[in-house]
Scaffold this motif. Structure first.
Motif, PDB file in Angstrom:
ATOM      1  N   THR A 144       0.846  -1.194   0.000  1.00  0.00           N
ATOM      2  CA  THR A 144       0.000   0.000   0.000  1.00  0.00           C
ATOM      3  C   THR A 144       0.876   1.238   0.000  1.00  0.00           C
ATOM      4  OG1 THR A 144      -1.721  -1.177   1.221  1.00  0.00           O
ATOM      5  CG2 THR A 144      -1.854   1.230   1.215  1.00  0.00           C
ATOM      6  N   TYR A 145       0.566   2.148  -0.905  1.00  0.00           N
ATOM      7  CA  TYR A 145       1.252   3.431  -1.023  1.00  0.00           C
ATOM      8  C   TYR A 145       0.240   4.527  -0.711  1.00  0.00           C
ATOM      9  CZ  TYR A 145       4.978   1.034  -3.612  1.00  0.00           C
ATOM     10  OH  TYR A 145       6.004   0.211  -3.983  1.00  0.00           O
ATOM     11  N   THR A 146       0.584   5.426   0.243  1.00  0.00           N
ATOM     12  CA  THR A 146      -0.320   6.504   0.651  1.00  0.00           C
ATOM     13  C   THR A 146       0.429   7.830   0.657  1.00  0.00           C
ATOM     14  OG1 THR A 146      -1.461   4.948   2.122  1.00  0.00           O
ATOM     15  CG2 THR A 146      -1.914   7.291   2.451  1.00  0.00           C
ATOM     16  N   TYR A 147      -0.085   8.798  -0.083  1.00  0.00           N
ATOM     17  CA  TYR A 147       0.504  10.144  -0.094  1.00  0.00           C
ATOM     18  C   TYR A 147       0.297  10.773   1.280  1.00  0.00           C
ATOM     19  CZ  TYR A 147       1.032  15.117  -1.254  1.00  0.00           C
ATOM     20  OH  TYR A 147       1.414  16.434  -1.284  1.00  0.00           O
ATOM     21  N   LEU A 148       1.386  11.288   1.876  1.00  0.00           N
ATOM     22  CA  LEU A 148       1.306  11.903   3.203  1.00  0.00           C
ATOM     23  C   LEU A 148       1.457  13.416   3.167  1.00  0.00           C
ATOM     24  CD1 LEU A 148       3.471   9.384   5.250  1.00  0.00           C
ATOM     25  CD2 LEU A 148       0.970   9.503   5.106  1.00  0.00           C
ATOM     26  N   ARG A 165       6.467  -1.086   7.508  1.00  0.00           N
ATOM     27  CA  ARG A 165       5.978   0.220   7.060  1.00  0.00           C
ATOM     28  C   ARG A 165       7.113   1.229   7.133  1.00  0.00           C
ATOM     29  NH1 ARG A 165       1.001   0.925   9.706  1.00  0.00           N
ATOM     30  NH2 ARG A 165       0.877   3.017   8.884  1.00  0.00           N
ATOM     31  N   SER A 166       7.087   2.182   6.201  1.00  0.00           N
ATOM     32  CA  SER A 166       8.113   3.210   6.159  1.00  0.00           C
ATOM     33  C   SER A 166       7.550   4.450   5.474  1.00  0.00           C
ATOM     34  CB  SER A 166       9.339   2.702   5.385  1.00  0.00           C
ATOM     35  OG  SER A 166      10.391   3.633   5.461  1.00  0.00           O
ATOM     36  N   GLU A 167       8.021   5.631   5.870  1.00  0.00           N
ATOM     37  CA  GLU A 167       7.654   6.874   5.202  1.00  0.00           C
ATOM     38  C   GLU A 167       8.781   7.214   4.243  1.00  0.00           C
ATOM     39  OE1 GLU A 167       6.374  10.068   7.714  1.00  0.00           O
ATOM     40  OE2 GLU A 167       4.882   8.798   8.707  1.00  0.00           O
ATOM     41  N   VAL A 168       8.508   7.054   2.963  1.00  0.00           N
ATOM     42  CA  VAL A 168       9.503   7.205   1.909  1.00  0.00           C
ATOM     43  C   VAL A 168       9.387   8.590   1.296  1.00  0.00           C
ATOM     44  CG1 VAL A 168      10.371   6.220  -0.251  1.00  0.00           C
ATOM     45  CG2 VAL A 168       9.263   4.728   1.441  1.00  0.00           C
ATOM     46  N   ALA A 172      10.506  15.229  -7.063  1.00  0.00           N
ATOM     47  CA  ALA A 172       9.420  15.730  -7.918  1.00  0.00           C
ATOM     48  C   ALA A 172       9.210  14.862  -9.154  1.00  0.00           C
ATOM     49  CB  ALA A 172       9.707  17.176  -8.324  1.00  0.00           C
ATOM     50  N   GLU A 173      10.207  14.061  -9.532  1.00  0.00           N
ATOM     51  CA  GLU A 173      10.080  13.175 -10.691  1.00  0.00           C
ATOM     52  C   GLU A 173       9.626  11.769 -10.310  1.00  0.00           C
ATOM     53  OE1 GLU A 173      13.004  15.223 -10.426  1.00  0.00           O
ATOM     54  OE2 GLU A 173      11.796  16.636 -11.596  1.00  0.00           O
ATOM     55  N   GLY A 174       9.408  11.507  -9.008  1.00  0.00           N
ATOM     56  CA  GLY A 174       8.892  10.217  -8.566  1.00  0.00           C
ATOM     57  C   GLY A 174       9.935   9.174  -8.228  1.00  0.00           C
ATOM     58  N   PHE A 175      11.197   9.582  -8.020  1.00  0.00           N
ATOM     59  CA  PHE A 175      12.252   8.637  -7.651  1.00  0.00           C
ATOM     60  C   PHE A 175      12.563   8.761  -6.164  1.00  0.00           C
ATOM     61  CE2 PHE A 175      12.944   9.358 -12.178  1.00  0.00           C
ATOM     62  CZ  PHE A 175      13.056   8.065 -12.643  1.00  0.00           C
ATOM     63  N   VAL A 176      12.902   7.630  -5.537  1.00  0.00           N
ATOM     64  CA  VAL A 176      13.192   7.592  -4.105  1.00  0.00           C
ATOM     65  C   VAL A 176      14.410   8.456  -3.779  1.00  0.00           C
ATOM     66  CG1 VAL A 176      13.984   6.117  -2.202  1.00  0.00           C
ATOM     67  CG2 VAL A 176      12.171   5.316  -3.726  1.00  0.00           C
ATOM     68  N   VAL A 177      14.225   9.314  -2.768  1.00  0.00           N
ATOM     69  CA  VAL A 177      15.316  10.116  -2.214  1.00  0.00           C
ATOM     70  C   VAL A 177      15.776   9.484  -0.900  1.00  0.00           C
ATOM     71  CG1 VAL A 177      15.968  12.365  -1.267  1.00  0.00           C
ATOM     72  CG2 VAL A 177      14.461  12.243  -3.266  1.00  0.00           C
ATOM     73  N   ASP A 178      14.813   9.151  -0.039  1.00  0.00           N
ATOM     74  CA  ASP A 178      15.133   8.565   1.258  1.00  0.00           C
ATOM     75  C   ASP A 178      14.080   7.525   1.604  1.00  0.00           C
ATOM     76  OD1 ASP A 178      16.484   8.203   3.716  1.00  0.00           O
ATOM     77  OD2 ASP A 178      15.087   9.565   4.711  1.00  0.00           O
ATOM     78  N   TYR A 179      14.534   6.302   1.842  1.00  0.00           N
ATOM     79  CA  TYR A 179      13.664   5.191   2.194  1.00  0.00           C
ATOM     80  C   TYR A 179      14.224   4.636   3.503  1.00  0.00           C
ATOM     81  CZ  TYR A 179      10.948   0.898   1.224  1.00  0.00           C
ATOM     82  OH  TYR A 179      10.070  -0.168   1.265  1.00  0.00           O
ATOM     83  N   PRO A 180      13.766   5.191   4.658  1.00  0.00           N
ATOM     84  CA  PRO A 180      14.319   4.773   5.956  1.00  0.00           C
ATOM     85  C   PRO A 180      14.324   3.246   6.099  1.00  0.00           C
ATOM     86  CG  PRO A 180      12.858   6.636   6.230  1.00  0.00           C
ATOM     87  CD  PRO A 180      12.707   6.184   4.803  1.00  0.00           C
TER      88      PRO A 180
END
Length: 187
Positions: A144-148, A165-168, A172-180
């Motif tokens: 599940t992906y949820t915009y926060l 679960r993680s807050e990723v 702006a282009e939709g690529f991961v910057v930080d995935y704790p």
């Protein structure tokens, strides 16, 4: 118009690094990547990813090399709910339109781009063809992906799969910057 980028992550979960060369445009993503990890054992990964319109996975080719052996996987999606791994039909993936390569921050991009979750509100529960690394086994994985909301460099999206679960943070282009817990992109 297509956009090319080179992205590199420190992948803490594998004790290694990943670099992906990406090209996006017209609702399509193409990428080739290389990664090195040390957990659960030292390995090299090479992959090529092709999506069709709407960022729907068409093909993921992966090679993993360890001290003991080399494994390969050719995962294909026919665009109509049919998946194969090395030419063998995979049952139980009918609803899946995305692959998710384990320990790879790049493959979180497709569902986020398709549903605009890096730009605004929404929540999607999706079935993925999840590929383990370094074993290259494929299994169904509900995610599940949820915009926060807006983040420092783009948007924050909650990722949930089973009890994980993680807050990723996505750019702006939709690529991961930080995935704790998984990876952080290098500048």
């Amino acid at each position: 118009m297509s956009t090319s980028r080179v992205l590199t992550w420190n992948v803490m979960a594998s004790g290694g690094y990943e670099t992906a060369w990406t090209e996006t445009g017209g609702g399509v993503l193409r990428a080739r990547g290389r990664a090195v990890g040390t957990v659960p054992e030292p390995y090299w990964v090479s992959y090529d990813l092709d999506t069709g319109p709407g960022f729907v996975t068409r093909r993921l080719r992966v090679t993993v090399e360890t001290a003991g052996r080399t494994r390969t996987l050719d995962l294909r999606h026919d665009g109509h709910g049919g998946w194969t791994a090395d030419g063998e039909r995979l049952p139980g993936f009918r609803e899946a339109v995305d692959c998710d390569l384990g320990l790879c921050p790049l493959t979180n991009t497709m569902p986020v781009l398709r549903h605009g979750l890096h730009r605004g509100p929404g929540e999607r529960r999706l079935l993925m063809a999840w590929v383990s690394v370094p074993a290259l086994t494929v299994r169904p994985s509900w995610q599940t992906y949820t915009y926060l909301g807006a983040g420092e460099r783009g948007a924050r999206v909650r990722f949930v799969s089973g009890t994980f679960r993680s807050e990723v943070e996505f750019d702006a282009e939709g690529f991961v910057v930080d995935y704790p817990g998984l990876a952080t992109r290098l500048s």
